[in-house]
Enzyme design. Structure first.
Site, mmCIF file in Angstrom:
data_model
loop_
_atom_site.group_PDB
_atom_site.id
_atom_site.type_symbol
_atom_site.label_atom_id
_atom_site.label_comp_id
_atom_site.label_asym_id
_atom_site.label_seq_id
_atom_site.Cartn_x
_atom_site.Cartn_y
_atom_site.Cartn_z
ATOM 1 N N CYS A 95 0.849 -1.201 0.000
ATOM 2 C CA CYS A 95 0.000 0.000 0.000
ATOM 3 C C CYS A 95 0.881 1.246 0.000
ATOM 4 O O CYS A 95 1.580 1.500 -0.965
ATOM 5 C CB CYS A 95 -0.956 -0.062 1.187
ATOM 6 N N HIS A 119 -3.727 -5.889 1.083
ATOM 7 C CA HIS A 119 -3.151 -6.164 2.403
ATOM 8 C C HIS A 119 -3.242 -7.637 2.804
ATOM 9 O O HIS A 119 -4.108 -8.008 3.599
ATOM 10 C CB HIS A 119 -3.869 -5.324 3.461
ATOM 11 N N GLU A 136 -1.485 -9.012 4.861
ATOM 12 C CA GLU A 136 -1.211 -9.089 6.305
ATOM 13 C C GLU A 136 -2.486 -9.026 7.139
ATOM 14 O O GLU A 136 -2.478 -9.393 8.309
ATOM 15 C CB GLU A 136 -0.229 -7.988 6.727
#
Lengths: 744, 233
Positions: B86, B206, B208
């Site tokens: 990002c 994302h 994560e």
């Protein structure tokens, strides 16, 4: 004549929002004519926004305690015990007037302000929610306001990195000239590291941190304490401008400092800025305070004492530090590239003394400023009872009614809105918007889950403020319960019209009465809140229109083991059950409004004993693992609730004829309270007998499985059709087609 | 795996990344303040998501000039592994460590939703946990994720197999004009790319935030598991 040359007199006091009586009180306290700065301080501290002068008498009647409440109203935010030595810190606050004048900045700074209320207490913000009410979608300005407010909430929340996980949106023409933007923040802190605002320690330094002070937002609190008129948009200079980047730095710097023992007291500079923060901190600590405005970081030149004391520049905090820790604190704030200035010290005089360029600009005794603040017992008129529902006939049938309802602005998918809010930052969002009745956020590094919701049904509150107040509390409690969580406490955001109008005051009093009853019956105390009055627009002909009474409730619940929650998505198979009694109440229902075009009848009553009984039963069943999915029955009734479960999960359901003895529209679209839809494995017979033994109304609605929603008539509405209808409103209205939620 | 996460003023997904690295590798990463002028011994540096410097001027433009970036360039030139997610991807393009740029989403709005990604090259250290053409889900949350590059660069990226991830439909079909599957309007539906040596990866979504079934899935795990394999070898 510029303000600089003005002298304080009754006329200027009126301009500042003080009545003649209130100005006389100022003269008595001061025993002389106040300076301009002093008059400014009195006027903001005694504004409705800061003093709660019309509402205080009634707010005192609300229950605020429970064994799990650590701090109730009176601090920057409410604090409750969530287990494992941790506390949830939360509050909801309005930014209604600024959001009408300047939607983006009004909403953005609303988010910023409520975040500060929470991290001021030592809590890391973990979730944001918002309760929004807009004017009619047909009103040309509504679209612009919705667009600005949504961008503003996203622009601020996304940048500070706090996930926006839930909220609610209603439309009604009563909000045409006065939208409501209520923002809620929830934070988590260690119970032994909660920071309060009462100043202590004579001689201790008073420290200013954050952004520099400018001329924005001067008299914002006063503006929020008056009706709007046709000149409202000219008040744009009273709206503050937010900087979420600085807020993010301020959060990190404050939390870093809070890990040390440097802070004696801390308060954010919200409404009325430096004035309210210094007056409240010193007042709560029964000490005096001296401020040297020359030391205040300023971003403009030539600012006067009056302007600095009343500025509502954002992202600023005031702290009292232990003197030996000043250097440590300075190092931390300089690391985060924030202003840090010792602007004064505490004294034993009991007075606030403000000096600027060697001159005393204000010298006011603190005790009378607080104690002699006006409190009003505003007059009320008896409420007009709601009229009859009128004749009811169903001109279109169940299928068409359902299609109409799930596509209407109040029930259409909000994905277009929440897809502009970062809901996953932080990595702890267990249930995002639309996946469960309440948002679920895990507390980092623990098994604890927080269940969060905002609720209010303004059309009920308008028809019957007492029933509506109770219903708002009950619905929040129900939404938390439907996830399996235990409801703990609420924050309230009471949005009403002009309290000087007896009919508005009567709504306020009745709504509080209803809320209080529900809070007591459900052990769901109020721990923080905010009152926003004068939500009323004066027309050029002097007639005025108030908003629908809107006591928005922000609810918080806890799951000791977050894994043991359920969502609302229809599972693959099983049986769909309905808990709670169905009487077919159509008064003030969405069906009545959307299908027959009428807003008539009384609000549905909440039977608080049944509410409690049903909810406790549901929670037990979820905890025992007997429930696959749960959804409360609210706007639109049973059939809308079933459709929502199908749209959330993709799996279908086949409804049986209910044999209720009532008309189909009353059974399927009535909005009786205290009801839940439960998806359970197997045929549900075990639950039925358990419920019967406990005196709880429970019935089978149908079998789960297959594709789409099969009505009792045998007709099936496919899931893609339901979704398409539900998704259509916002993108079409806002002129885009690209914002399709990924439903997975 | 010894990982470090860089924190700029305004970074806000460093905690998410730290949790993911810890959950998958069992080892907590080091947090690196942007003013650091020397790096500890690390296998992997992550530039996480957020709004470094408030996204003022241009996303990532100011962070690209932070003191630590000099060290990171050196780390890259010495063959170090860097992942930018990002805002981290934006910083990598601003520093020209990766080619191209990230413009405002075509609809000019911040977007926060799940997207589907297809692994177009499973031979990179960042995609080794997947098979080629695997499709997985990941949240995205950005206002400026619309990837662009000039024709020559695109040819190079495509020809050298440097497109790591592409936005696709749930069925795995990429279509850059389709706003449902390619919501920010990226050219060739590009969601993530790698450097010529494959050791630097930038991506907008994302992974994560999806390493725990409780948060809705483990679709993001293979990225970290694949990296673990690289550093165990």
């Amino acid at each position: 004549m510029s303000l600089k040359q003005k002298v304080a007199d009754a006329a200027l006091a009126r301009e500042f929002g003080l009545s003649d009586d209130e100005y006389d009180r100022v003269l008595a306290i001061m025993s002389r004519t106040p300076s301009l700065t002093e008059l400014g301080i009195f006027s903001v501290m005694w504004s409705e926004h800061c003093s709660y002068k019309s509402s205080r008498k009634w707010l005192r009647t609300l229950p605020t305690t429970a064994p799990w409440v650590i701090h109730g109203p009176g601090e920057n935010a409410g604090v409750v015990d969530i287990g494992q030595g941790l506390a949830a810190v939360f509050k909801m606050e309005s930014h209604n007037h600024p959001s009408f004048i300047e939607p983006y900045q009004g909403a953005a700074t609303g988010v910023g302000g409520i975040l500060r209320d929470v991290f001021t207490m030592g809590a890391r913000p973990v979730a944001n929610l918002n309760a929004l009410r807009f004017g009619s979608p047909e009103n040309s300005r509504t679209r612009q306001i919705v667009d600005g407010v949504v961008r503003g909430i996203g622009g601020y929340g996304n940048c500070v990195g706090v996930p926006t996980v839930g909220g609610e949106v209603n439309f009604h023409s009563a909000y045409d000239g006065n939208p409501l933007v209520n923002a809620m923040t929830v934070g988590v802190a260690r119970q032994d590291r909660i920071f309060l605002s009462a100043a202590a320690g004579i001689g201790n330094p008073v420290v200013y941190v954050g952004s520099k002070t400018g001329r924005d937002g001067i008299h914002g609190a006063t503006m929020s304490s008056a009706e709007f008129d046709e000149h409202a948009l000219a008040k744009r200079p009273t709206v503050q401008v937010g900087d979420p980047f600085v807020e993010k730095l301020l959060i990190e710097a404050c939390l870093e400092l809070m890990a040390t023992d440097a802070i004696v007291a801390i308060q954010d500079m919200g409404a009325a800025g430096l004035t309210s923060s210094s007056v409240e901190m010193a007042g709560k600590g029964n000490v005096g305070i001296e401020l040297d405005l020359d030391a205040v970081p300023q971003r403009e030149t030539g600012m006067t004492a009056y302007e600095m004391m009343l500025s509502e520049s954002q992202e600023r905090m005031l702290m009292v530090l232990k003197p030996e820790c000043t250097d440590l604190a300075r190092t931390i704030f300089e690391k985060w590239e924030l202003d840090f200035a010792v602007v004064g010290h505490l004294t034993d005089t009991g007075r606030i003394v403000v000096t600027h360029k060697g001159k005393v600009e204000a010298d006011i005794p603190l005790a009378p400023l607080a104690d002699q603040a006006p409190i009003y017992d505003r007059s009320i008129t008896p409420l007009v009872p709601p009229g009859p529902v009128g004749p009811v006939h169903d001109p279109v049938g169940l299928e068409q009614s359902l299609i109409k309802l799930i596509g209407c602005p109040d029930l259409a998918s909000r994905a277009w809105i929440w897809n502009q809010y970062d809901s996953t930052v932080g990595g702890q969002t267990v249930r995002r918007p639309g996946r469960a009745d309440a948002a679920i956020v895990r507390v980092e590094d623990t098994s604890i889950g927080l269940a969060l919701t905002t609720d209010c049904t303004p059309r009920y509150c308008y028809a019957n403020p007492k029933a509506g107040g109770a219903q708002a509390v009950a619905e929040a409690w129900r939404n938390i319960t439907a996830t399996g969580a235990t409801p703990l406490a609420v924050t309230d955001n009471l949005n009403f019209g002009n309290p000087e109008k007896p009919e508005v005051m009567a709504q306020f009093v009745a709504a509080i009465e209803g809320m209080g009853e529900a809070c007591r019956a459900l052990d769901f105390p109020v721990v923080s809140g905010n009152v926003s009055l004068y939500n009323q627009t004066r027309n050029p002909d002097e007639s005025a229109r108030a908003i629908l009474p809107t006591p928005a409730i922000g609810g918080l619940g806890v799951l000791a083991d977050v894994e043991k929650h359920v969502g609302m998505a229809m599972p693959e198979s099983g049986t769909l059950l309905l808990i709670g009694e169905t009487k077919g109440h159509l008064g003030q229902s969405l069906w009545l409004r959307e299908v027959l075009g009428r807003e008539t009848g009384d609000a549905p009553m909440v039977d608080l004993a049944a509410e409690r009984r049903n909810g406790d039963f549901v929670r037990e069943q979820i905890a025992s693992g007997a429930v696959l999915a749960c959804h409360d029955v609210s706007d639109g009734g049973i059939l809308v609730g079933v459709a929502e479960m199908i749209m959330a999960g993709g799996h279908g359901c086949e409804l049986e004829p209910p044999q209720s003895g009532m008309r189909p529209e009353a059974f399927w679209f009535g909005e009786d309270q205290g009801r839940y839809l439960l998806a359970v494995p197997g045929d549900g017979q075990e639950l039925l007998s358990m419920a019967r033994a406990r005196g709880i109304a429970l019935r089978v609605l149908g079998g789960i499985g297959g594709e789409g929603l099969t009505l009792p008539s045998g007709a099936t509405i496919s899931t893609p059709r339901l979704v398409a209808v539900n998704d259509a409103f916002f993108p079409a209205w806002m002129g885009v087609d690209a914002f399709e939620a990924v439903r997975s | 795996m010894k990982a470090g996460i860089v924190v700029f003023p305004g970074t806000n997904r460093e905690r998410d990344m730290a949790i993911a690295l810890r959950v998958v590798s069992g080892r907590a990463p080091k947090m690196l303040w942007h003013r650091e002028t020397s790096l500890p011994d690390l296998d992997l540096i992550v530039l996480p998501g957020g709004f470094s410097y408030g996204d003022y001027l241009r996303c990532g433009a100011m962070a690209a000039h932070s003191p630590i970036m000099r060290e990171i360039r050196k780390f890259v030139s010495e063959g170090g592994y860097v992942l930018g997610v990002c805002n981290g991807f934006q910083i990598l393009t601003e520093t020209k460590i990766l080619p191209g740029a990230l413009l405002k989403n075509t609809e000019l709005r911040f977007l926060s939703q799940d997207c589907f990604l297809r692994v177009d090259n499973a031979e990179t250290p960042f995609t080794a946990g997947w098979q080629k053409n695997d499709v997985f889900r990941a949240p995205l949350a950005h206002g400026d994720g619309n990837y662009v590059a000039d024709e020559k660069t695109l040819e190079q990226l495509e020809g050298e197999g440097r497109i790591a991830f592409r936005y696709v439909s749930s069925a795995g079909i990429a279509c850059s004009e389709d706003r449902k599957s390619n919501p920010n309007g990226s050219v060739n539906a590009i969601a993530g790319i790698v450097s010529a040596d494959g050791r630097v990866c930038g991506m907008m979504p994302h992974p994560e935030d999806l390493v725990d079934p409780l948060m809705g899935g483990e679709d993001g795990r293979p990225l970290f598991e694949g990296l673990m394999e690289v550093f165990i070898r």
